[in-house]
Each structure stands twice: as C-alpha cells, then as structure tokens.
Scaffold this active site. Structure first.
Site, mmCIF file in Angstrom:
data_model
loop_
_atom_site.group_PDB
_atom_site.id
_atom_site.type_symbol
_atom_site.label_atom_id
_atom_site.label_comp_id
_atom_site.label_asym_id
_atom_site.label_seq_id
_atom_site.Cartn_x
_atom_site.Cartn_y
_atom_site.Cartn_z
ATOM 1 N N GLU A 1 -57.523 14.731 50.244
ATOM 2 C CA GLU A 1 -56.840 13.740 50.609
ATOM 3 C C GLU A 1 -57.863 12.729 51.177
ATOM 4 O O GLU A 1 -58.918 12.921 51.939
ATOM 5 C CB GLU A 1 -55.911 14.181 51.828
ATOM 6 C CG GLU A 1 -54.906 15.074 51.319
ATOM 7 C CD GLU A 1 -53.778 15.287 52.424
ATOM 8 O OE1 GLU A 1 -53.842 14.954 53.345
ATOM 9 O OE2 GLU A 1 -52.878 16.162 52.417
ATOM 10 N N GLY B 1 -59.886 15.643 56.075
ATOM 11 C CA GLY B 1 -58.905 16.325 56.529
ATOM 12 C C GLY B 1 -57.489 15.909 56.229
ATOM 13 O O GLY B 1 -57.398 14.880 55.201
ATOM 14 N N CYS B 2 -56.377 16.166 56.926
ATOM 15 C CA CYS B 2 -55.231 15.585 56.867
ATOM 16 C C CYS B 2 -55.259 13.939 56.924
ATOM 17 O O CYS B 2 -55.491 13.576 57.832
ATOM 18 C CB CYS B 2 -54.094 16.161 57.711
ATOM 19 S SG CYS B 2 -52.571 15.487 57.574
ATOM 20 N N PHE B 3 -54.755 13.087 55.906
ATOM 21 C CA PHE B 3 -54.925 11.890 55.767
ATOM 22 C C PHE B 3 -54.012 11.042 56.894
ATOM 23 O O PHE B 3 -54.412 9.872 57.170
ATOM 24 C CB PHE B 3 -55.074 11.042 54.305
ATOM 25 C CG PHE B 3 -53.905 11.632 53.436
ATOM 26 C CD1 PHE B 3 -52.293 11.895 54.335
ATOM 27 C CD2 PHE B 3 -53.705 11.330 52.113
ATOM 28 C CE1 PHE B 3 -51.507 12.376 53.414
ATOM 29 C CE2 PHE B 3 -52.729 11.672 51.244
ATOM 30 C CZ PHE B 3 -51.433 12.107 51.848
ATOM 31 N N TRP B 4 -53.039 11.680 57.511
ATOM 32 C CA TRP B 4 -52.210 11.077 58.351
ATOM 33 C C TRP B 4 -53.023 10.719 59.529
ATOM 34 O O TRP B 4 -52.982 9.377 59.990
ATOM 35 C CB TRP B 4 -50.770 11.824 58.658
ATOM 36 C CG TRP B 4 -50.085 12.277 57.627
ATOM 37 C CD1 TRP B 4 -49.710 11.494 56.523
ATOM 38 C CD2 TRP B 4 -49.048 13.280 57.953
ATOM 39 N NE1 TRP B 4 -48.953 12.259 55.965
ATOM 40 C CE2 TRP B 4 -48.250 13.221 56.498
ATOM 41 C CE3 TRP B 4 -48.683 14.032 58.779
ATOM 42 C CZ2 TRP B 4 -47.270 14.050 56.458
ATOM 43 C CZ3 TRP B 4 -47.559 14.922 58.494
ATOM 44 C CH2 TRP B 4 -47.001 14.961 57.276
#
Length: 222
Positions: free
Chosen positions: A103, A59-62
């Site tokens: 990502e 998912g979102c890499f942050w």
C-alpha cells in the site's frame, strides 16, 4: 517453491510473477478532486509551484495519507498499490497477498515549500521500518515499508537518509531497516472510497505509529 495456497495463509511471503493474480486492464475510477484540498484536481494538472512527486509505503495507507496531506507544501495525495505484479488490483486482491503490491501514498508537493528531504524525515519517523512484512498489528506483504523514487536524485537521497536513520535506530536498540528503496514502478490507484479515507471517516482505523527515534537535528528537514 511456495505454493499459492500457502501465500494465502503465510502473509510474509511474496508471490512470483507466475503466482500473482491476473488483474485487469481497466484502472479504478477516481474522483476528480481531492476531498481535503477542495478544488484541487486529484491527479492534476498542477499549475502553481515547483511540483514534484514522492511515493512512500509505511503501513496502512489511510493513516499515512492523512499525515502527508497535513504537511505544509503538499498539494495533493493519492493512495494506491505498487511494487508487485497484478495490474489494477482491487483492495481485496492486494489483501490476499497474491498481487505482490504494498500500500502506497503518492505525495504531490511544492519543492518551494517542502523538500524531498523533509518528506523522507517524516517517512522514517512516522513508522517502524524494521518490521519486514508488517506494520504494528497489520500483518502482510501489503504493509511492508518502501520508498519508490521518481529520479536518481531521490534514490540517492533516500539511501543516504536510510543510513543516517539506521545509525539512530541501532543506538536505540532496534534491528536492521527492511525498507525497500527502488526506482518507482507503476502505481495502481486504489478504489475511490480509499482516497482521503480518514477525512471522510474521522473515527476510522489508523494503525500508523513510529519508533520514537528521530533523525538528529543536523540531518532533519525543516
């Protein structure tokens, strides 16, 4: 064949190599040092410990990067894009769906302090690997789940852990795991502002969330 224009609308379709954006030869400029591990070179060299590398997409890499840099034994993390066709893509290009990339987080770890199996356990339990081209409210091919392996041993361990986690997911009523498991392709590092984003922006968005399913204690890492 799905048209490029359709991919811009349908975020669940991967482009072909012919449809992918051309990209560029020049890599993104990166900071020299890790924002969290002060004084640690972002990309090495790493002189202490028995160093290895792991590549995960969840998912979102942050949010994913933050969870891994918080793990004892991890010495550096870098976010980027992998699994597609476009060389050195921008974030906007990846979000268009026309690069084929997902990502990823490149995790640099000391095998004397944390094992690859430990990191695999984190990976499976931190997200929902049954959602295909999405993760929670984040929809698109760039959010698909993947494990990119840097050695045959990692590949074998990843597949074994997948089968074990699938058994637990099935007991809990979840569907089939859609995680891609493959030998590591080229990782193209993301822009500097994405690196350690949630350390620089503590109130930033983090959409990462697991299923509540865990590997049984006998199969978990330390």
């Amino acid at each position: 064949m799905v048209l490029r224009s359709e991919i811009l609308v349908n975020k669940n379709v991967l482009p072909t190599a012919e449809q992918a954006l051309p990209g560029r030869e020049t890599p993104m400029a990166l900071p020299e040092f890790h924002y969290v591990f002060e004084g640690t070179p972002l990309l090495g060299p790493f002189f202490e410990g028995d160093i290895d590398f792991a590549i995960f997409a969840l998912g979102c890499f942050w949010g994913a990067e933050r969870r891994f840099w918080q793990r004892e034994g991890v010495v550096s993390t870098v976010v980027g894009y992998a699994g597609g066709f476009t060389p050195n893509p921008t974030y906007e290009e990846v979000c268009s769906g026309l690069t084929g990339h997902t990502e990823v987080v490149l995790v640099v770890f000391d095998k004397n302090k944390v094992s690859y199996h430990d990191l695999l356990t984190m990976f499976w339990e931190l997200h929902n690997p049954t959602q295909g081209m999405r993760q929670g409210n984040d929809v698109g091919t760039q959010y698909r789940s993947a494990i990119y392996c840097t050695s045959p041993q990692q590949l074998e361990e990843a597949k074994t852990s997948r089968d074990a986690f699938q058994a637990e997911l099935s007991k809990a009523g979840f569907g089939e795991i859609t995680t891609e498991i493959a030998q590591a392709p080229t990782v193209y590092f993301a822009e500097a502002y994405h690196q350690q984003y949630l350390a620089k922006n503590p109130d930033g968005y983090c959409g990462i969330g697991g299923t509540g399913v865990c590997l049984p204690p006998s199969l978990q890492g330390n």
